[in-house]
Design a protein around this motif. Structure first.
Motif, PDB file in Angstrom:
ATOM      1  N   ALA A 101      -1.574  -1.464   4.264  1.00 54.59           N
ATOM      2  CA  ALA A 101      -1.198  -2.882   4.238  1.00 54.59           C
ATOM      3  C   ALA A 101      -2.427  -3.761   4.071  1.00 54.59           C
ATOM      4  CB  ALA A 101      -0.442  -3.258   5.517  1.00 54.59           C
ATOM      5  N   GLN A 102      -3.509  -3.406   4.740  1.00 53.82           N
ATOM      6  CA  GLN A 102      -4.748  -4.164   4.629  1.00 53.82           C
ATOM      7  C   GLN A 102      -5.238  -4.176   3.183  1.00 53.82           C
ATOM      8  OE1 GLN A 102      -8.105  -2.412   6.693  1.00 53.82           O
ATOM      9  NE2 GLN A 102      -8.911  -4.454   7.168  1.00 53.82           N
ATOM     10  N   GLY A 103      -5.200  -3.030   2.538  1.00 53.72           N
ATOM     11  CA  GLY A 103      -5.606  -2.945   1.139  1.00 53.72           C
ATOM     12  C   GLY A 103      -4.691  -3.750   0.230  1.00 53.72           C
ATOM     13  N   GLN A 104      -3.392  -3.699   0.510  1.00 50.96           N
ATOM     14  CA  GLN A 104      -2.440  -4.448  -0.310  1.00 50.96           C
ATOM     15  C   GLN A 104      -2.640  -5.954  -0.135  1.00 50.96           C
ATOM     16  OE1 GLN A 104       0.945  -2.392   1.308  1.00 50.96           O
ATOM     17  NE2 GLN A 104       1.318  -1.322  -0.619  1.00 50.96           N
ATOM     18  N   ILE A 105      -2.912  -6.395   1.075  1.00 48.26           N
ATOM     19  CA  ILE A 105      -3.139  -7.819   1.324  1.00 48.26           C
ATOM     20  C   ILE A 105      -4.420  -8.272   0.620  1.00 48.26           C
ATOM     21  CG2 ILE A 105      -3.698  -9.527   3.106  1.00 48.26           C
ATOM     22  CD1 ILE A 105      -1.713  -7.935   4.926  1.00 48.26           C
ATOM     23  N   ARG A 111      -6.859 -11.156  -4.066  1.00 48.39           N
ATOM     24  CA  ARG A 111      -7.558 -11.088  -5.352  1.00 48.39           C
ATOM     25  C   ARG A 111      -6.666 -11.558  -6.495  1.00 48.39           C
ATOM     26  NH1 ARG A 111      -9.414  -6.462  -3.526  1.00 48.39           N
ATOM     27  NH2 ARG A 111      -7.887  -5.211  -4.647  1.00 48.39           N
ATOM     28  N   MET A 112      -5.412 -11.118  -6.475  1.00 40.97           N
ATOM     29  CA  MET A 112      -4.477 -11.485  -7.543  1.00 40.97           C
ATOM     30  C   MET A 112      -4.289 -13.001  -7.600  1.00 40.97           C
ATOM     31  SD  MET A 112      -1.671  -8.454  -7.007  1.00 40.97           S
ATOM     32  CE  MET A 112      -0.616  -8.828  -8.401  1.00 40.97           C
ATOM     33  N   ILE A 113      -4.168 -13.627  -6.443  1.00 38.34           N
ATOM     34  CA  ILE A 113      -3.995 -15.083  -6.397  1.00 38.34           C
ATOM     35  C   ILE A 113      -5.257 -15.768  -6.908  1.00 38.34           C
ATOM     36  CG2 ILE A 113      -3.730 -17.067  -4.857  1.00 38.34           C
ATOM     37  CD1 ILE A 113      -1.851 -15.255  -3.158  1.00 38.34           C
ATOM     38  N   GLU A 114      -6.423 -15.288  -6.467  1.00 40.87           N
ATOM     39  CA  GLU A 114      -7.691 -15.871  -6.918  1.00 40.87           C
ATOM     40  C   GLU A 114      -7.867 -15.730  -8.426  1.00 40.87           C
ATOM     41  OE1 GLU A 114     -10.312 -15.213  -2.824  1.00 40.87           O
ATOM     42  OE2 GLU A 114     -10.444 -13.724  -4.431  1.00 40.87           O
ATOM     43  N   GLU A 115      -7.348 -14.647  -8.995  1.00 42.92           N
ATOM     44  CA  GLU A 115      -7.465 -14.409 -10.431  1.00 42.92           C
ATOM     45  C   GLU A 115      -6.369 -15.102 -11.239  1.00 42.92           C
ATOM     46  OE1 GLU A 115      -7.291 -10.156 -10.644  1.00 42.92           O
ATOM     47  OE2 GLU A 115      -9.278  -9.893  -9.768  1.00 42.92           O
ATOM     48  N   GLY A 116      -5.436 -15.742 -10.537  1.00 43.62           N
ATOM     49  CA  GLY A 116      -4.354 -16.443 -11.228  1.00 43.62           C
ATOM     50  C   GLY A 116      -3.337 -15.504 -11.864  1.00 43.62           C
ATOM     51  N   ARG A 117      -3.097 -14.372 -11.233  1.00 48.20           N
ATOM     52  CA  ARG A 117      -2.177 -13.382 -11.779  1.00 48.20           C
ATOM     53  C   ARG A 117      -0.734 -13.874 -11.739  1.00 48.20           C
ATOM     54  NH1 ARG A 117      -4.389  -8.080 -10.996  1.00 48.20           N
ATOM     55  NH2 ARG A 117      -2.453  -7.217 -11.797  1.00 48.20           N
ATOM     56  N   ASP A 118       0.098 -13.178 -12.469  1.00 47.85           N
ATOM     57  CA  ASP A 118       1.516 -13.489 -12.591  1.00 47.85           C
ATOM     58  C   ASP A 118       2.194 -13.525 -11.218  1.00 47.85           C
ATOM     59  OD1 ASP A 118       4.037 -13.671 -14.269  1.00 47.85           O
ATOM     60  OD2 ASP A 118       4.451 -11.840 -13.109  1.00 47.85           O
ATOM     61  N   CYS A 119       3.013 -14.533 -11.006  1.00 46.60           N
ATOM     62  CA  CYS A 119       3.708 -14.744  -9.737  1.00 46.60           C
ATOM     63  C   CYS A 119       4.541 -13.528  -9.336  1.00 46.60           C
ATOM     64  CB  CYS A 119       4.589 -15.984  -9.843  1.00 46.60           C
ATOM     65  SG  CYS A 119       5.531 -16.324  -8.351  1.00 46.60           S
ATOM     66  N   GLU A 120       5.241 -12.944 -10.291  1.00 44.79           N
ATOM     67  CA  GLU A 120       6.102 -11.793  -9.992  1.00 44.79           C
ATOM     68  C   GLU A 120       5.277 -10.602  -9.486  1.00 44.79           C
ATOM     69  OE1 GLU A 120       9.469  -9.017 -12.163  1.00 44.79           O
ATOM     70  OE2 GLU A 120       8.844 -10.893 -13.101  1.00 44.79           O
ATOM     71  N   GLU A 121       4.121 -10.380 -10.090  1.00 44.87           N
ATOM     72  CA  GLU A 121       3.240  -9.297  -9.648  1.00 44.87           C
ATOM     73  C   GLU A 121       2.742  -9.545  -8.224  1.00 44.87           C
ATOM     74  OE1 GLU A 121       0.002  -8.565 -12.353  1.00 44.87           O
ATOM     75  OE2 GLU A 121       1.302  -8.808 -14.099  1.00 44.87           O
ATOM     76  N   VAL A 122       2.377 -10.799  -7.944  1.00 43.33           N
ATOM     77  CA  VAL A 122       1.873 -11.153  -6.614  1.00 43.33           C
ATOM     78  C   VAL A 122       2.956 -10.927  -5.568  1.00 43.33           C
ATOM     79  CG1 VAL A 122       1.043 -13.048  -5.163  1.00 43.33           C
ATOM     80  CG2 VAL A 122       0.166 -12.794  -7.490  1.00 43.33           C
ATOM     81  N   THR A 138       5.590  -8.990  -5.717  1.00 44.90           N
ATOM     82  CA  THR A 138       5.883  -7.561  -5.595  1.00 44.90           C
ATOM     83  C   THR A 138       4.866  -6.884  -4.683  1.00 44.90           C
ATOM     84  OG1 THR A 138       6.912  -7.492  -7.772  1.00 44.90           O
ATOM     85  CG2 THR A 138       6.129  -5.398  -6.879  1.00 44.90           C
ATOM     86  N   GLN A 139       3.598  -7.206  -4.883  1.00 45.71           N
ATOM     87  CA  GLN A 139       2.544  -6.617  -4.050  1.00 45.71           C
ATOM     88  C   GLN A 139       2.639  -7.108  -2.608  1.00 45.71           C
ATOM     89  OE1 GLN A 139       0.896  -3.972  -3.715  1.00 45.71           O
ATOM     90  NE2 GLN A 139      -0.770  -4.236  -5.158  1.00 45.71           N
ATOM     91  N   LEU A 140       2.969  -8.372  -2.430  1.00 46.78           N
ATOM     92  CA  LEU A 140       3.125  -8.939  -1.088  1.00 46.78           C
ATOM     93  C   LEU A 140       4.289  -8.278  -0.357  1.00 46.78           C
ATOM     94  CD1 LEU A 140       1.950 -11.029   0.832  1.00 46.78           C
ATOM     95  CD2 LEU A 140       3.469 -12.721  -0.189  1.00 46.78           C
ATOM     96  N   ALA A 141       5.379  -8.023  -1.075  1.00 45.07           N
ATOM     97  CA  ALA A 141       6.538  -7.342  -0.471  1.00 45.07           C
ATOM     98  C   ALA A 141       6.149  -5.934  -0.030  1.00 45.07           C
ATOM     99  CB  ALA A 141       7.694  -7.297  -1.460  1.00 45.07           C
ATOM    100  N   ALA A 142       5.343  -5.245  -0.810  1.00 47.43           N
ATOM    101  CA  ALA A 142       4.894  -3.902  -0.442  1.00 47.43           C
ATOM    102  C   ALA A 142       4.042  -3.944   0.830  1.00 47.43           C
ATOM    103  CB  ALA A 142       4.108  -3.272  -1.588  1.00 47.43           C
ATOM    104  N   ALA A 143       3.178  -4.933   0.935  1.00 48.51           N
ATOM    105  CA  ALA A 143       2.349  -5.087   2.134  1.00 48.51           C
ATOM    106  C   ALA A 143       3.224  -5.375   3.351  1.00 48.51           C
ATOM    107  CB  ALA A 143       1.326  -6.206   1.937  1.00 48.51           C
TER     108      ALA A 143
END
Length: 95
Positions: free
Chosen positions: A20-24, A29-40, A42-47
């Motif tokens: 979970a720590q790694g996923q968070i 990083r994804m938010i800082e890089e401006g990544r796609d909302c859906e990807e963010v 999905t990763q947040l749900a996994a964490a």
């Protein structure tokens, strides 16, 4: 009630928390890089699932220890009803 995790239980909980720590960290990083909302999301749900599973593993161990304590007399004069209410509160905190 003091929680005592040992051996495989401890390793499993720690692995889930590290995952979970790694996923968070990845989500940050994804938010800082401006990544796609859906990807963010999905990763947040996994964490979130990893944290929930760690919490449930800890509660299950606590429940097992409480049941053992009931057989030996509840700690600090706690009644079965008080113990049940405390465990219910813990389960609901993860709901």
């Amino acid at each position: 009630m003091e929680l005592e995790l040992a051996g495989a239980e401890l390793k499993s909980v720690l692995n889930r928390l590290r995952r979970a720590q790694g996923q968070i960290s990845g989500v940050i990083r994804m938010i800082e890089e401006g990544r796609d909302c859906e990807e963010v999301v999905t990763q947040l749900a996994a964490a979130s699932r990893a944290l929930d599973r760690a919490g449930f593993a800890i509660i299950a161990t606590g429940l097992q220890q409480c049941l053992t304590d009931v057989g030996n007399g509840a700690k600090n004069g706690e009644t079965n009803e008080q113990m049940r209410a405390r465990l219910e509160k813990l389960f609901l905190s993860l709901a």
